[in-house]
Design a protein around this motif. Structure first.
Motif, PDB file in Angstrom:
ATOM      1  N   LEU A 241      -4.958   0.472  -0.502  1.00  0.00           N
ATOM      2  CA  LEU A 241      -5.884   0.487  -1.396  1.00  0.00           C
ATOM      3  C   LEU A 241      -5.617   1.951  -2.202  1.00  0.00           C
ATOM      4  O   LEU A 241      -5.781   1.999  -3.451  1.00  0.00           O
TER       5      LEU A 241
ATOM      6  N   TYR B  44      -2.722   1.360  -4.428  1.00  0.00           N
ATOM      7  CA  TYR B  44      -3.072   0.625  -5.451  1.00  0.00           C
ATOM      8  C   TYR B  44      -3.814   1.271  -6.528  1.00  0.00           C
ATOM      9  O   TYR B  44      -3.669   1.315  -7.781  1.00  0.00           O
ATOM     10  N   ARG B  45      -4.745   2.178  -6.162  1.00  0.00           N
ATOM     11  CA  ARG B  45      -5.463   3.019  -7.281  1.00  0.00           C
ATOM     12  C   ARG B  45      -4.979   3.858  -7.925  1.00  0.00           C
ATOM     13  O   ARG B  45      -4.736   4.260  -9.278  1.00  0.00           O
TER      14      ARG B  45
ATOM     15  N   PHE C 247       2.260  -3.610 -11.277  1.00  0.00           N
ATOM     16  CA  PHE C 247       0.897  -3.565 -10.950  1.00  0.00           C
ATOM     17  C   PHE C 247       0.493  -4.766 -10.310  1.00  0.00           C
ATOM     18  O   PHE C 247      -0.507  -5.047  -9.511  1.00  0.00           O
TER      19      PHE C 247
ATOM     20  N   ALA D 189       1.616  -5.464  -7.049  1.00  0.00           N
ATOM     21  CA  ALA D 189       0.624  -4.516  -6.095  1.00  0.00           C
ATOM     22  C   ALA D 189      -0.559  -5.139  -5.750  1.00  0.00           C
ATOM     23  O   ALA D 189      -1.004  -4.988  -4.614  1.00  0.00           O
ATOM     24  N   LEU D 190      -1.459  -5.665  -6.813  1.00  0.00           N
ATOM     25  CA  LEU D 190      -2.447  -6.347  -6.656  1.00  0.00           C
ATOM     26  C   LEU D 190      -2.601  -7.350  -5.618  1.00  0.00           C
ATOM     27  O   LEU D 190      -3.315  -7.494  -4.733  1.00  0.00           O
TER      28      LEU D 190
ATOM     29  N   THR E 109      -0.234  -7.979  -3.498  1.00  0.00           N
ATOM     30  CA  THR E 109       0.031  -7.428  -2.079  1.00  0.00           C
ATOM     31  C   THR E 109      -1.157  -7.031  -1.562  1.00  0.00           C
ATOM     32  O   THR E 109      -1.486  -7.294  -0.196  1.00  0.00           O
ATOM     33  N   ALA E 110      -2.015  -6.300  -2.268  1.00  0.00           N
ATOM     34  CA  ALA E 110      -3.238  -5.672  -1.682  1.00  0.00           C
ATOM     35  C   ALA E 110      -4.130  -6.591  -1.003  1.00  0.00           C
ATOM     36  O   ALA E 110      -5.025  -6.795  -0.077  1.00  0.00           O
TER      37      ALA E 110
END
Length: 109
Positions: free
Chosen positions: A21, A24-25, A56, A59-60, A62-63
């Protein structure tokens, strides 16, 4: 980057999720900066924004997948099945109580 032990280790899944996270941020902040640069007329930033958007999005996804896996592991560790926690001690006591009632009602032999 910190190496984590097996999933069974105390707190490792939560630490992994926390790290994901945070990454991600950070990616979101970089992406926001690139978008601002593109809006101000920076052509290079405008081209880069498309690539950042794809990364992005990945990544979202995956998170979110990792978060679901961690939640599932936490549920398994807590003994939760079908959204209910299984209380094996209480179930054992209930089975014992019912067995005793059956023995008492059976009459003897």
């Amino acid at each position: 980057m910190t190496m984590m032990g097996p999933i069974g280790d105390e707190g490792s899944s939560e630490a992994l999720l926390s790290e994901a996270l945070l990454l991600y941020r950070t990616a979101a902040e970089v992406f926001a900066t690139v978008i601002e640069d593109a809006r101000s007329g920076d052509e290079k930033a405008a081209r880069e924004a498309q690539g950042y958007a794809r990364e992005f999005h990945k990544a979202l996804q995956t998170a979110m997948q990792e978060r679901q896996k961690v939640e599932q592991l936490c549920k398994q560790d807590a003994g939760i099945a079908y959204h209910y926690a299984l209380d094996f001690d209480r179930a054992r006591d209930e089975v014992g109580r019912r067995m005793a009632r059956l023995r008492a009602a059976g009459g003897g032999g």
